[in-house]
Design an enzyme around this catalytic site. Structure first.
Site, PDB file in Angstrom:
ATOM      1  N   ASP A 138     -31.130   2.215  -7.836  1.00 16.46           N
ATOM      2  CA  ASP A 138     -31.591   1.033  -7.516  1.00 16.46           C
ATOM      3  C   ASP A 138     -33.408   1.209  -7.050  1.00 16.46           C
ATOM      4  O   ASP A 138     -33.725   0.663  -5.984  1.00 16.46           O
ATOM      5  CB  ASP A 138     -31.071   0.010  -6.696  1.00 16.46           C
ATOM      6  CG  ASP A 138     -29.775  -0.052  -6.980  1.00 16.46           C
ATOM      7  OD1 ASP A 138     -29.267  -0.142  -8.191  1.00 16.46           O
ATOM      8  OD2 ASP A 138     -28.722  -0.041  -5.991  1.00 16.46           O
TER       9      ASP A 138
ATOM     10  N   GLU B 257     -28.271  -9.044 -13.384  1.00 13.06           N
ATOM     11  CA  GLU B 257     -28.963  -8.561 -11.964  1.00 13.06           C
ATOM     12  C   GLU B 257     -30.136  -7.820 -12.262  1.00 13.06           C
ATOM     13  O   GLU B 257     -30.646  -7.827 -13.372  1.00 13.06           O
ATOM     14  CB  GLU B 257     -27.890  -7.626 -11.319  1.00 13.06           C
ATOM     15  CG  GLU B 257     -27.575  -6.364 -11.952  1.00 13.06           C
ATOM     16  CD  GLU B 257     -26.549  -5.672 -11.369  1.00 13.06           C
ATOM     17  OE1 GLU B 257     -25.675  -6.116 -10.303  1.00 13.06           O
ATOM     18  OE2 GLU B 257     -26.327  -4.458 -11.624  1.00 13.06           O
TER      19      GLU B 257
END
Length: 364
Positions: free
Chosen positions: A54, A261
């Site tokens: 991420d 997301e």
């Protein structure tokens, strides 16, 4: 740390990708001081001392800083809610420019320092204002409900000191902060394990997974302007409309294009680009608008599926080139919860559309 270097072949669908496996520690949080790790090689993991995912990349003081989550072997069985992604601390990495030596600035925040947080410190982001640096992060509270916290430092490498409570009215996951002129906007949200489906009109509806019907508009990511203190919201979060070329909202059943997301916004030639993960179809896609609130019109894919279940990215410009930071599970041999950050050059066509990538690209 002595690293064992092996060559492995990672395969996903029809993609055959050569990558180098270097076994990082997966035992948990690393207490190490600032160290230099190996020199970057394109198309290979850029951090090999531990598992990272991420990546949020930013240019601060002319240097590239990366704010990833920190994967480790939790021992929790894999499920659709992501309980096996049990990250509990953050490190900050920097390099003078893409392709240079990477420095690990050590652990800058641990869940034990965060009074309100119980578990699962997922994908973070960072922002700078007036010489202060703000690390935004999601975590579950004692009731296993996600909120977004903020921690502050006087330099981009931390360490960061967390606020005593999460941001009021915050919820769900994946905060990312975009500066436009003198204003700062946070984008956030994620379905399934990200809990966005527990809310309607910013109101908690209980721990119930309620999604719109297949032919109804899909759940949308959120945008909210940050207050001048950078620690609170200046307004109520708003939906970001993502439209198809006919001006219709993307539908729930449109798994190849609808938001899942990892929302990220950047600006290129006066156009705002919203990019995000489609989750269970594993694409990074993008849409464009003429203002940070949208509506955004879907344009296409940026990155096709990588090895591993998730993908989560950021886009940043340095020295006239644009880069896509992302992760895959090649370094761990395909373990979905043990991921590693990579980077590739992102290129635009003359009309402003982004050239689609098949996992690995050569960088000149």
């Amino acid at each position: 740390m002595k690293i064992k270097i092996l060559s492995i072949l990672c395969i996903i669908a029809t993609l055959h990708i050569q990558c180098k496996e270097q076994k990082p520690s997966s035992a948990g949080a690393d207490e190490s001081d600032s160290i230099s790790v190996e020199v970057f090689e394109f198309d290979k993991p850029i951090i090999t001392e531990q598992y990272t995912a991420d990546p949020s990349a930013h240019i601060f003081d002319g240097k590239m800083y990366i704010y990833p989550s920190h994967d480790y072997e939790s021992g929790i069985p894999e499920d659709d809610l992501g309980n096996h992604f049990a990250m509990r601390d953050y490190h900050v990495y920097s390099m003078d420019s893409v392709g240079g030596k990477i420095t690990d600035h050590g652990k800058v925040l641990d869940i034990d320092q965060v009074d309100w947080a119980h578990r699962q410190m997922w994908a973070p982001d960072a922002a700078e204002k007036d010489g202060m640096y703000y690390l935004y992060f999601p975590a579950k509270d004692k009731d296993d409900v996600f909120h977004i916290g903020v921690a502050v430092a006087d330099n981009p490498a931390g360490p960061f000191k967390p606020e005593s409570d999460y941001i009021e009215d915050s919820y769900s996951i994946d905060p990312s902060v975009f500066k436009d002129g003198g204003e700062y906007y946070m984008y956030f949200g994620g379905i399934w394990g990200g809990q966005l489906q527990w809310y309607r009109d910013n109101k908690f509806q209980g721990k119930r997974d309620v999604y719109p019907d297949d032919e109804k508009p899909a759940l949308q990511p959120k945008i909210v302007k940050l207050a001048p203190d950078m620690k609170s919201f200046a307004e109520a979060p708003k939906d970001i409309a993502i439209l198809d070329k006919d001006g219709e909202l993307l539908k729930t059943l449109d798994n190849d294009r609808r938001f899942f997301e990892g929302a990220w916004v950047h600006k290129y030639k006066n156009t705002y680009y919203l990019s995000y993960s489609t989750g269970d179809t594993h694409n990074i896609v993008y849409a464009t608008a003429d203002n940070p609130y949208g509506p955004f019109t879907y344009q296409g894919k940026i990155l096709n599926p990588v090895l591993g279940w998730t993908n989560h990215h950021s886009i940043v410009e340095q020295n006239g080139k644009w880069y896509l930071f992302y992760h895959d599970s090649c370094l761990s041999g395909g373990k979905t919860h043990l991921r590693s950050v990579k980077v590739a050059e992102l290129k635009y066509n003359l009309d402003g559309t982004i050239q689609e990538m098949d996992k690995m690209v050569s960088v000149d």
